[in-house]
Design an enzyme around this catalytic site. Sequence first.
Site, mmCIF file in Angstrom:
data_model
loop_
_atom_site.group_PDB
_atom_site.id
_atom_site.type_symbol
_atom_site.label_atom_id
_atom_site.label_comp_id
_atom_site.label_asym_id
_atom_site.label_seq_id
_atom_site.Cartn_x
_atom_site.Cartn_y
_atom_site.Cartn_z
ATOM 1 N N GLN A 114 -4.805 -1.646 9.520
ATOM 2 C CA GLN A 114 -4.608 -2.953 8.894
ATOM 3 C C GLN A 114 -5.166 -4.049 9.813
ATOM 4 O O GLN A 114 -4.863 -4.098 11.001
ATOM 5 C CB GLN A 114 -3.116 -3.195 8.609
ATOM 6 C CG GLN A 114 -2.817 -4.447 7.811
ATOM 7 C CD GLN A 114 -3.423 -4.443 6.401
ATOM 8 O OE1 GLN A 114 -3.559 -3.410 5.762
ATOM 9 N NE2 GLN A 114 -3.782 -5.622 5.916
ATOM 10 N N ASP A 130 -11.133 2.666 3.739
ATOM 11 C CA ASP A 130 -11.349 1.219 3.673
ATOM 12 C C ASP A 130 -12.848 0.890 3.628
ATOM 13 O O ASP A 130 -13.226 -0.234 3.331
ATOM 14 C CB ASP A 130 -10.751 0.553 4.927
ATOM 15 C CG ASP A 130 -9.546 -0.312 4.618
ATOM 16 O OD1 ASP A 130 -9.381 -0.709 3.454
ATOM 17 O OD2 ASP A 130 -8.782 -0.593 5.559
ATOM 18 N N LYS A 154 0.844 -1.205 0.000
ATOM 19 C CA LYS A 154 0.000 0.000 0.000
ATOM 20 C C LYS A 154 0.876 1.250 0.000
ATOM 21 O O LYS A 154 0.608 2.219 -0.695
ATOM 22 C CB LYS A 154 -0.948 -0.023 1.210
ATOM 23 C CG LYS A 154 -2.036 -1.086 1.068
ATOM 24 C CD LYS A 154 -2.840 -1.330 2.337
ATOM 25 C CE LYS A 154 -3.785 -2.517 2.137
ATOM 26 N NZ LYS A 154 -4.575 -2.866 3.313
#
Length: 285
Positions: free
Chosen positions: A99, A122, A55
């Site tokens: 994460q 997200d 990422k």
Amino acid sequence: MQNCLLLGGKALSDKIVETIKTEVLSLKKEKAIIPGLAVILVGNDPASHTYVKRKKDACSKVDFYSIVHEMPEDISEDKIIQTIEMMNKNPNIDGILVQLPLPKHINTTKILEVIDPKKDVDGFHAYNIGRVVSGLDSFVPCTPLGVMRLLEEYKIDVKGLDVCVVGASNIVGKPMASLLLNAHATVDICHIYTKDLKEHTKRADVVVVGVGKPNLITADMVKDGAIVVDIGINRLESGKLVGDVDFENVSQKCSYITPVPGGVGPMTIAMLLENTLKSAKKREG
Ligand code: GUN
């Protein structure tokens, strides 16, 4: 020999990355805005470290500002919350990503709810989940969004099709089913307690699977000419990367299939960049 067509995500994701790069240039020139992404990474899970590195590298490629807050496995919930609150207030940060998975002593839902929904790139905050289910504009979780974009690219319209989603996680299966339903598919969601998985997959025009079990979907479970989307990423003991579908045999009878690697995976990261850019474009002031 496979008979079906490959739904490759690499070329499409490269194309999206190029478009984002151009948009970042004009955003910088016209509004002096550089999109910023903050990632919170807790613990030592090797897969999570690999994903976060990808990422961060993707952010560099499109000239985003990015920062990774690495925290030890035994960090307290409060410390994570403090960091998120700091990022919520930081005007240079447009996207915040925690994460997953988090260590067991951390309440994941509580943490995700602290993220400002306007920076939730997200799409895991309940506010954005609700908007996705309602078919409203929102941040959409990157993997399901990537699957929809991939189907679009190959001109596959799911309207009226029977789709079987295998896996009912909050981050993949449930939003995937919502997006498909919003696109007017008839959606079946299967999970670990489904009595007879094959009975569901065999009927489907499209099978979308993301559970993390190599060879879960075998050729006898898929009807002739079906479209198969494999979201799974599993590393075998040999080091080989495979999905959840028995690719070799399923590809003999389906019409389209996503490869692993090179299918849905690259799309996930491209969608994260797109969501971050979308947030930056809405920056106030
Ligand atoms: N862990 C596995 N997939 C994801 C993802 O898409 N986002 C985050 N934040 N964590 C993940």
